[in-house]
Write a protein that holds these residues in place. Structure first.
Motif, PDB file in Angstrom:
ATOM      1  N   CYS A  94       3.581   0.557   4.483  1.00  0.00           N
ATOM      2  CA  CYS A  94       3.323   1.309   3.247  1.00  0.00           C
ATOM      3  C   CYS A  94       3.824   2.726   3.475  1.00  0.00           C
ATOM      4  N   THR A  95       4.929   3.059   2.852  1.00  0.00           N
ATOM      5  CA  THR A  95       5.458   4.416   2.978  1.00  0.00           C
ATOM      6  C   THR A  95       4.936   5.263   1.826  1.00  0.00           C
ATOM      7  N   THR A  96       4.675   6.521   2.100  1.00  0.00           N
ATOM      8  CA  THR A  96       4.065   7.387   1.096  1.00  0.00           C
ATOM      9  C   THR A  96       4.868   8.652   0.895  1.00  0.00           C
ATOM     10  N   SER A  97       4.655   9.266  -0.259  1.00  0.00           N
ATOM     11  CA  SER A  97       5.283  10.541  -0.569  1.00  0.00           C
ATOM     12  C   SER A  97       4.326  11.697  -0.313  1.00  0.00           C
ATOM     13  N   ALA A  98       3.183  11.412   0.269  1.00  0.00           N
ATOM     14  CA  ALA A  98       2.160  12.433   0.488  1.00  0.00           C
ATOM     15  C   ALA A  98       2.699  13.536   1.398  1.00  0.00           C
ATOM     16  N   ARG A  99       2.535  14.788   0.982  1.00  0.00           N
ATOM     17  CA  ARG A  99       3.043  15.918   1.765  1.00  0.00           C
ATOM     18  C   ARG A  99       2.226  16.154   3.026  1.00  0.00           C
ATOM     19  N   SER A 100       0.974  15.784   2.996  1.00  0.00           N
ATOM     20  CA  SER A 100       0.114  15.936   4.173  1.00  0.00           C
ATOM     21  C   SER A 100      -0.559  14.607   4.440  1.00  0.00           C
ATOM     22  N   PHE A 101       0.259  13.634   4.776  1.00  0.00           N
ATOM     23  CA  PHE A 101      -0.216  12.257   4.936  1.00  0.00           C
ATOM     24  C   PHE A 101      -1.382  12.162   5.900  1.00  0.00           C
ATOM     25  N   SER A 102      -1.381  12.989   6.936  1.00  0.00           N
ATOM     26  CA  SER A 102      -2.437  12.894   7.946  1.00  0.00           C
ATOM     27  C   SER A 102      -3.811  13.239   7.381  1.00  0.00           C
ATOM     28  N   ASN A 103      -3.861  13.864   6.204  1.00  0.00           N
ATOM     29  CA  ASN A 103      -5.130  14.228   5.577  1.00  0.00           C
ATOM     30  C   ASN A 103      -5.637  13.178   4.599  1.00  0.00           C
ATOM     31  N   TYR A 104      -4.979  12.033   4.561  1.00  0.00           N
ATOM     32  CA  TYR A 104      -5.378  10.965   3.655  1.00  0.00           C
ATOM     33  C   TYR A 104      -6.027   9.825   4.419  1.00  0.00           C
ATOM     34  N   ALA A 105      -7.165   9.382   3.922  1.00  0.00           N
ATOM     35  CA  ALA A 105      -7.720   8.116   4.368  1.00  0.00           C
ATOM     36  C   ALA A 105      -6.948   7.013   3.665  1.00  0.00           C
ATOM     37  N   MET A 106      -6.681   5.942   4.394  1.00  0.00           N
ATOM     38  CA  MET A 106      -5.831   4.862   3.868  1.00  0.00           C
ATOM     39  C   MET A 106      -6.540   3.525   3.965  1.00  0.00           C
ATOM     40  N   GLY A 107      -6.127   2.607   3.113  1.00  0.00           N
ATOM     41  CA  GLY A 107      -6.723   1.286   3.163  1.00  0.00           C
ATOM     42  C   GLY A 107      -5.769   0.208   2.701  1.00  0.00           C
ATOM     43  N   TRP A 108      -6.069  -1.012   3.080  1.00  0.00           N
ATOM     44  CA  TRP A 108      -5.380  -2.205   2.590  1.00  0.00           C
ATOM     45  C   TRP A 108      -6.395  -3.076   1.854  1.00  0.00           C
ATOM     46  N   PHE A 109      -5.964  -3.566   0.710  1.00  0.00           N
ATOM     47  CA  PHE A 109      -6.748  -4.497  -0.095  1.00  0.00           C
ATOM     48  C   PHE A 109      -5.869  -5.688  -0.436  1.00  0.00           C
ATOM     49  N   ARG A 110      -6.476  -6.763  -0.868  1.00  0.00           N
ATOM     50  CA  ARG A 110      -5.695  -7.922  -1.279  1.00  0.00           C
ATOM     51  C   ARG A 110      -6.355  -8.598  -2.468  1.00  0.00           C
ATOM     52  N   GLN A 111      -5.513  -9.251  -3.246  1.00  0.00           N
ATOM     53  CA  GLN A 111      -6.002  -9.956  -4.419  1.00  0.00           C
ATOM     54  C   GLN A 111      -5.306 -11.297  -4.520  1.00  0.00           C
ATOM     55  N   ALA A 112      -6.079 -12.358  -4.345  1.00  0.00           N
ATOM     56  CA  ALA A 112      -5.552 -13.697  -4.518  1.00  0.00           C
ATOM     57  C   ALA A 112      -5.539 -14.041  -6.000  1.00  0.00           C
ATOM     58  N   ALA A 113      -4.718 -14.996  -6.361  1.00  0.00           N
ATOM     59  CA  ALA A 113      -4.583 -15.381  -7.761  1.00  0.00           C
ATOM     60  C   ALA A 113      -5.931 -15.808  -8.339  1.00  0.00           C
ATOM     61  N   GLY A 114      -6.285 -15.205  -9.456  1.00  0.00           N
ATOM     62  CA  GLY A 114      -7.525 -15.554 -10.132  1.00  0.00           C
ATOM     63  C   GLY A 114      -8.789 -14.992  -9.520  1.00  0.00           C
ATOM     64  N   LYS A 115      -8.632 -14.126  -8.512  1.00  0.00           N
ATOM     65  CA  LYS A 115      -9.808 -13.570  -7.833  1.00  0.00           C
ATOM     66  C   LYS A 115      -9.788 -12.055  -7.910  1.00  0.00           C
TER      67      LYS A 115
END
Length: 126
Positions: free
Chosen positions: A22-43
Motif C-alpha cells: 500500500c503506497t501512500t501520498s502522506a507527507r509524514s507517513f511515519s505519523n500515521y497509524a495504518m491498518g489492513w481490512f478485508r471484505q468478502a463477497a456479501g459480508k
C-alpha cells in the motif's frame, strides 16, 4: 488529502503466499497509524491487522495471527501485508487504511481510519 494505492493481490492456491503493498501520498507517513481490512463477497468489512506510527507496534485478528505479518517502510511511504499459509476463507478484497495520530496507537475499528485505498482482490483456490 492522502491517497492510498494497494497492489499485490491475485489468485493463489491454498497454502501459498502473497505480499500486499500500500503506497501512500502522506507527507509524514511515519505519523500515521495504518491498518489492513478485508471484505468478502456479501459480508461486512473485517479487521485484519494494524500497525502504530513510527517503528510500529502490531496487532492481528485471531483468524490471521501467525500467518500474516504487517509491516511498514517509512522511508518508502509504504505499508505491507505478508500473507502466508493462505486459506480459501482468506478470499476477499483487501483494503489499506490510514489515520493521522499523535500517539503510538494501533486501531482495529474501521471507523477510526480517515483514508482508504480502492482495494485489491485476493482469491485463494482450494
Amino acid at each position: 488529502q492522502v491517497q492510498l494505492v494497494e497492489s499485490g493481490g491475485g489468485l493463489v492456491q491454498a497454502g501459498g503466499s502473497l505480499r500486499l503493498s500500500c503506497t501512500t501520498s502522506a507527507r509524514s507517513f511515519s505519523n500515521y497509524a495504518m491498518g489492513w481490512f478485508r471484505q468478502a463477497a456479501g459480508k461486512k468489512r473485517d479487521f485484519v491487522a494494524a500497525i502504530s506510527k513510527g517503528v510500529g507496534s502490531t496487532y492481528y485478528a485471531d483468524s490471521v495471527k501467525g500467518r500474516f505479518t504487517i509491516s511498514r517502510d517509512n522511508a518508502k511511504n509504504t505499508l505491507y501485508l505478508q500473507m502466508n499459509s493462505l486459506k480459501p476463507e482468506d478470499t476477499a478484497v483487501y483494503y489499506c487504511a490510514a489515520t493521522y495520530t499523535s500517539g503510538s496507537y494501533y486501531y482495529t475499528k474501521d471507523s477510526l481510519y480517515n483514508y482508504w485505498g480502492q482495494g485489491t482482490q485476493v482469491t485463494v483456490s482450494s
